[in-house]
Design an enzyme around this catalytic site. Structure first.
Site, PDB file in Angstrom:
ATOM      1  N   LYS A 144       0.897   4.659   6.881  1.00  0.00           N
ATOM      2  CA  LYS A 144       0.376   5.482   5.788  1.00  0.00           C
ATOM      3  C   LYS A 144       1.043   6.857   5.853  1.00  0.00           C
ATOM      4  O   LYS A 144       1.764   7.180   6.781  1.00  0.00           O
ATOM      5  CB  LYS A 144      -1.157   5.658   5.885  1.00  0.00           C
ATOM      6  N   SER A 148       0.803  -1.230   0.000  1.00  0.00           N
ATOM      7  CA  SER A 148       0.000   0.000   0.000  1.00  0.00           C
ATOM      8  C   SER A 148       0.831   1.273   0.000  1.00  0.00           C
ATOM      9  O   SER A 148       0.312   2.349  -0.308  1.00  0.00           O
ATOM     10  CB  SER A 148      -0.936   0.018   1.213  1.00  0.00           C
TER      11      SER A 148
END
Length: 309
Positions: A159, A89
């Site tokens: 993230k 990701s």
């Protein structure tokens, strides 16, 4: 063998009594033993025993290991911890299998995440539901306990912070991503991806970040279940600041991937949201200037009329 009194006085003036003779032990033996240190060297001027023999390395090894473990636990708890990247990701910034070092110290001093930082945070509301849980062996469990490997029991994500409290984040069409109306130039986005997604639910959005929370997105935009796709959870897709473990500062493993993780230049532009008071002031300035101009013009007409009279 019992204690032997050597050289004791009789209690009156006169020559000292001869020491008693004990079978097998001479006075020279006793005196020598009283004046010798542990290493057999004679003490000088009544200075006591000589230096003791140094412990062997193997006897001190358990103590050294114990100290090292305590230090490792302190570092893991308060300073730096290693985390493994389990997914794609955050490509191409981070690859699956990378090990990153996370700064856990600055949050202890009240520092909060900033735009552009890559952060590790605890799962805020079952974002990892359904993900398989690894079963570590004894060595992996020990290494995770001292902070050299991530714990399989900890549900953490990594993230990039896009917005902080007070920011308005917007993504329309294929992009660009906007923060408080200002477009971001995002070279870190995975090649072939667009900053925004049109073909999936959540790819188009406009949100305002509440105070005390952050909005996060993965660099692999079309392969990241981030804030965009959790807007229906109890936090509205936002991550509470107190869930943030720390900022990832360096890729430590493998050696061929070693690199720092700085904040991209695009976040250096003035992205701050204008405060309501500042907006009010900005709107009031033209009004005040216009009103003063009218008053000045009016005063001019009165003055001319007075002079004429």
């Amino acid at each position: 063998m019992g204690d032997v009194a050597v050289g004791a006085r009789s209690g009156h003036d006169g020559p000292e009594e001869q020491p008693e003779r004990v079978e097998g032990v001479t006075s020279d033996d006793v005196v020598a033993s009283g004046e010798s240190g542990d290493d057999g060297s004679r003490a000088r001027d009544g200075a006591g025993p000589g230096p003791k023999k140094q412990r062997s390395f193997w006897k001190e090894l358990p103590l050294l290991v114990g100290i090292a473990l305590v230090l490792a636990l302190l570092i893991k708890t308060f300073l730096v911890q290693a985390f493994s990247i389990p997914s794609d990701s955050m490509q191409n910034t981070l690859q699956q299998g990378d090990r990153v070092l996370v700064d856990k110290l600055t949050p202890w001093f009240g520092s909060e995440p900033e735009r552009g930082e890559v952060v590790v945070f605890n799962d805020p509301d079952d974002w990892l539901a359904g993900e398989p849980t690894a079963s570590p062996n004894a060595v992996q469990t020990f290494l995770s306990w001292i902070g050299l490997m991530p714990s399989s029991e900890e549900k953490d994500l990594i993230k990039r912070v896009v917005g902080v409290g007070g920011d308005t984040i917007e993504c329309q069409g294929t992009g660009p991503l906007k923060v408080n109306g200002k477009a971001l130039n995002e070279p870190y986005v995975y090649p072939g991806n667009t900053p925004c997604s049109q073909d999936d639910q959540g790819g188009q959005f406009k949100v305002k970040v509440p105070e005390g929370k952050i909005w996060v997105m993965g660099d692999h935009r079309q392969n990241s279940l981030d804030s965009r796709y959790h807007q229906s959870d109890e936090n509205g897709g936002f991550v509470p600041v107190d869930k943030v473990v720390g900022r990832a500062i360096v890729i430590a493993w493998p050696p061929t991937r070693w690199d720092t993780l700085p904040v991209p230049d695009t976040f250096d532009q003035n992205l701050g949201a204008a405060a309501p008071g500042a907006l009010g002031l900005a709107g009031a300035v033209p009004l005040v200037l216009w009103r003063r101009r009218r008053l000045t013009a009016g005063n001019g007409r009165v003055s001319e009329a007075g002079t004429a009279g």
